[in-house]
Enzyme design. Structure first.
Site, PDB file in Angstrom:
ATOM      1  N   SER A   1       0.787  -1.237   0.000  1.00  0.00           N
ATOM      2  CA  SER A   1       0.000   0.000   0.000  1.00  0.00           C
ATOM      3  C   SER A   1       0.815   1.281   0.000  1.00  0.00           C
ATOM      4  CB  SER A   1      -0.949   0.002   1.204  1.00  0.00           C
ATOM      5  OG  SER A   1      -1.880  -1.058   1.093  1.00  0.00           O
ATOM      6  N   THR A   2       2.098   1.222   0.335  1.00  0.00           N
ATOM      7  CA  THR A   2       2.885   2.455   0.262  1.00  0.00           C
ATOM      8  C   THR A   2       2.949   2.984  -1.167  1.00  0.00           C
ATOM      9  OG1 THR A   2       4.917   1.123   0.142  1.00  0.00           O
ATOM     10  CG2 THR A   2       4.330   2.045   2.303  1.00  0.00           C
TER      11      THR A   2
END
Length: 578
Positions: free
Chosen positions: A291-292
Site C-alpha cells: 500500500s505504500t
C-alpha cells in the site's frame, strides 16, 4: 723418469700446474668478458629485493567529518628464507604461529620457500604486536611499515561503508564500489641486500613513491544513523522479522542522512558475519511494496484530473475483475469513502476503482516516472532495479494489483524516493550519498548537485500531502506514526510475500512498511521503514513499522533543530455524507 731425477719431476709438476692455471684463466676470461653480463645480472638479482610501499587508503567520513573508516599505521611481518637455517625453522614456527594467530603449517611453508629471499608472513599487524616479533631477534624475520583499515564505530553504517579484505581491497559497500578512488596507487622500492640481510647503503636503490587515495565525505549524519540503526535492530528482534531497514532523506536535495539495515555486521571482524548480512538490504533486496505505492496511483489520477480528494467511491469489501477476486485487508460492509478516505483507510478495492479512470499505459508511465523499474542513481553496489514489467507484458488483471503495490517489486530506497518526490512538491531529486572527496592536503572537492526531474505538479503534490496526513489520524491506518507538535504525512504498507515453495502468496508471510515525512506543512525529512517477514505481534505496517518511523523521525527532527509545526492539520473527510 727416475725417482733420483728431481728436475724432471719439477718440470712435470710445473706443467700440470700451468695446465690447471690455464683452465682457471680461461674460465676467468669467460666469466669476466664473454658471460660477464649474465653473471652480473644474476648477482644483482640475488642482492636486489623489491619492497612494496603501500599507499595510504583514503578515509570515509560522515557529513560532519566524523570518521566511519580510516587508515592507521601497521606492520607487515616478512621472512627471508635464504637466511633461515633448517634447524631454526621449528623454533620460529613455535614462537610466531600462536603470537600472530597463524596456521603453523603455513608459517613453516613460508619460511621454507625455496629460491626466495622475501616472503610475507602476515600483513596489517598492530605496531605493538610487531614489536614483540622484533624482540625475538630471529634471523631472517623482519617487519616493514604499512597500514591497516579500521572502523572506529564498529557496526555503525557497516552495510553502507563495507569493509576492506585481507588483500587490502574493498570487499563490500562503498569500500568496494569506490576502491580505485580510495586505494590510490601503491609504490615500490628496490634495494640491495647483503648476504646477512642488511640494506647496502651505497648500493642500487630505485623507488616509485606511492600515491595516497582520496577521502570520501558522505551525507550520512552519525547520530541520526546511530538512532536509525538502534531502532531497526530493536524492532527486528521484537517482531521476529527476518530483516529490516530504515532510510532518512532530505527531500529537497536528495541527501541520504541515514541508511540502516538489520541484521548488520562489524567490519573490523567481517569474517564472523553471515554472507547475507554483508549486503546493504536497503538497495539490494527487492520486495513488493504494497500500500505504500498507492500514492503513485493517487498521483496519477489526481494529476490527470479524473479524481479529486473529495470524489466519493462506493467501496465493497470485495470486487471481481474478469475471473479474479480482489478484496481489502479487513472485512467490512460496503462503505462510501472519499478518495482521501480510500488512501487513509488503505482500501485496495477503492484504489482499484480509482485506477480504472486511467488506462494501463498511464499507470505504467507514472510508476516509471517515480523511479520504479530502474536504479535510483545512488551508485551503491548491488542495487536492484526491482521489477516493473512493460505494459505490453501485463496480463488482463495485472493492472489491478499493480495499482495497490503487488505484482511489482522495489528496493527500500526507490520507495523512499517516491515520498521524497511528493514532499518536494513533485520534483524528483536523484538520491545521493556522496557529498564529495578530499585530497591528501584535506582540500574538499564537492560533487555536482544531483539531477532533478518534475514528476507531478505542485498542486497535485499539495493535495497528496493533505491526503497522507489523514493516514496518521485516528481514522487512518497509522495513528502510531503521530509525533506530538508536528504534522505528519505518510502511508502504511502491508504486502503479501511470495512463498517460493508454491510460487503463490499463501503462507509466504508479509512485508510491513511505513513511509512518510514531516513537518507536513513544510516537509524537510523523509523516513522509510521496512520489516521483512515479522512473525511476532501484528504484521501490519501501521503497527510494526510506524512506531519505528515515529522514533527515528522524532530524533532526526530534534537533531536537525526543525521547530514544531506552527499550524494545525486540515480536516480530512474520510467518509462521505449519506
Amino acid at each position: 723418469m727416475r725417482r733420483s731425477d728431481p728436475l724432471k719431476r719439477l718440470n712435470a709438476a710445473l706443467l700440470v700446474i700451468a695446465f690447471v692455471l690455464s683452465l682457471f684463466a680461461g674460465r676467468l676470461v669467460q666469466l669476466q668478458t664473454i658471460e660477464s653480463d649474465v653473471y652480473t645480472a644474476k648477482a644483482m638479482k640475488q642482492r636486489m629485493q623489491e619492497i612494496d610501499l603501500p599507499a595510504v587508503r583514503g578515509g570515509i567520513t560522515d557529513a560532519e567529518g566524523h570518521p566511519l573508516a580510516q587508515t592507521v599505521e601497521a606492520k607487515a611481518i616478512f621472512a627471508d628464507p635464504c637466511l633461515i637455517k633448517p634447524e631454526q625453522r621449528p623454533g620460529i614456527v613455535t614462537a610466531l604461529a600462536p603470537m600472530l594467530g597463524l596456521d603453523p603449517a603455513q608459517v613453516l611453508k613460508v619460511i621454507s620457500t625455496p629460491d626466495s629471499c622475501f616472503e610475507y608472513l602476515v600483513r596489517g599487524v598492530k605496531p605493538d604486536q610487531a614489536r614483540l616479533v622484533t624482540a625475538l631477534e630471529f634471523e631472517g624475520i623482519g617487519t616493514l611499515p604499512e597500514y591497516r583499515r579500521v572502523y572506529p564505530n564498529d557496526t555503525l553504517a557497516a552495510n553502507v561503508v563495507g569493509f576492506v579484505n585481507r588483500d587490502g581491497e574493498g570487499g563490500a559497500g562503498l569500500e568496494y564500489a569506490m576502491n580505485s578512488l580510495l586505494a590510490g596507487r601503491d609504490g615500490w622500492q628496490r634495494v640491495e641486500i647483503s648476504p646477512t640481510g642488511q640494506h647496502i647503503p651505497m648500493g642500487e636503490d630505485q623507488r616509485r613513491a606511492p600515491v595516497p587515495g582520496r577521502g570520501v565525505r558522505l551525507s550520512l549524519l552519525r547520530d541520526v544513523q546511530y538512532k536509525a540503526q538502534q531502532a531497526i535492530e530493536a524492532q527486528v528482534r521484537a517482531t521476529g522479522s527476518r530483516s529490516g531497514s530504515v532510510i532518512v532523506m532530505d527531500p529537497r536535495n536528495g541527501h541520504i542522512l541515514a541508511m540502516a539495515t538489520a541484521p548488520g555486521f562489524d567490519p573490523n571482524d567481517f569474517g564472523k558475519a553471515r554472507p547475507a548480512d554483508l549486503n546493504n538490504r536497503a538497495v539490494t533486496e527487492a520486495f513488493e511494496p504494497g500500500s505504500t505505492s498507492k500514492v503513485i496511483t493517487a498521483a496519477a489520477v489526481l494529476e490527470k484530473g479524473v479524481v479529486r480528494p473529495d470524489t466519493v467511491f462506493r467501496v465493497p469489501y470485495e470486487i471481481k475483475r474478469y475471473d479474479r477476486p480482489f478484496h481489502d485487508s479487513h472485512h467490512h460492509p460496503t462503505q462510501r469513502l472519499t478518495f482521501a478516505g480510500v488512501l487513509a483507510t488503505s482500501s485496495n478495492v477503492g484504489t482499484i476503482l480509482a485506477s480504472e479512470r486511467i488506462d494501463a499505459a498511464t499507470l505504467y508511465q507514472f510508476n516509471r516516472a517515480f523511479g520504479f523499474g530502474e536504479r535510483t542513481g545512488v551508485k551503491l553496489p548491488g542495487e536492484t532495479r526491482g521489477l516493473l514489467k512493460p505494459v505490453e507484458q501485463w496480463s488482463g488483471t495485472d493492472r489491478y494489483p499493480i495499482s495497490y503495490g503487488q505484482t511489482v517489486s522495489v528496493n527500500a530506497l526507490q520507495m523512499a524516493s517516491v515520498y521524497a518526490t511528493i514532499a518536494n512538491g513533485g520534483m524528483r531529486v536523484t538520491p545521493t550519498m556522496m557529498l564529495g572527496t578530499t585530497g591528501e592536503d584535506g582540500a574538499f572537492t564537492a560533487n555536482p548537485a544531483p539531477a532533478q526531474q518534475r514528476v507531478i505538479g505542485t498542486g497535485t503534490a499539495r493535495e497528496l500531502i493533505r491526503m497522507l496526513e489523514g493516514v496518521t489520524t485516528a481514522e487512518g491506518t497509522a495513528p502510531k506514526a503521530q509525533i506530538p507538535g508536528y504534522r505528519v504525512a505518510g502511508k502504511t504498507g502491508t504486502a503479501e510475500m511470495v512463498n517460493p515453495s508454491c510460487g503463490c502468496y499463501k503462507g509466504g508471510g508479509y512485508t510491513a512498511s511505513f513511509a512518510g515525512f514531516a513537518p507536513a506543512d513544510d516537509p524537510q525529512l523523509v523516513v522509510q521503514v521496512v520489516l521483512q517477514h515479522p512473525t511476532r505481534g501484528s504484521h501490519y505496517g501501521g503497527d510494526a513499522a510506524a512506531p519505528v518511523f515515529r522514533d527515528v523521525m522524532s530524533f532526526a527532527l530534534q537533531t536537525r533543530k526543525i521547530p514544531p509545526t506552527g499550524s494545525r492539520s486540515p480536516k480530512i473527510d474520510i467518509y462521505a455524507a449519506r
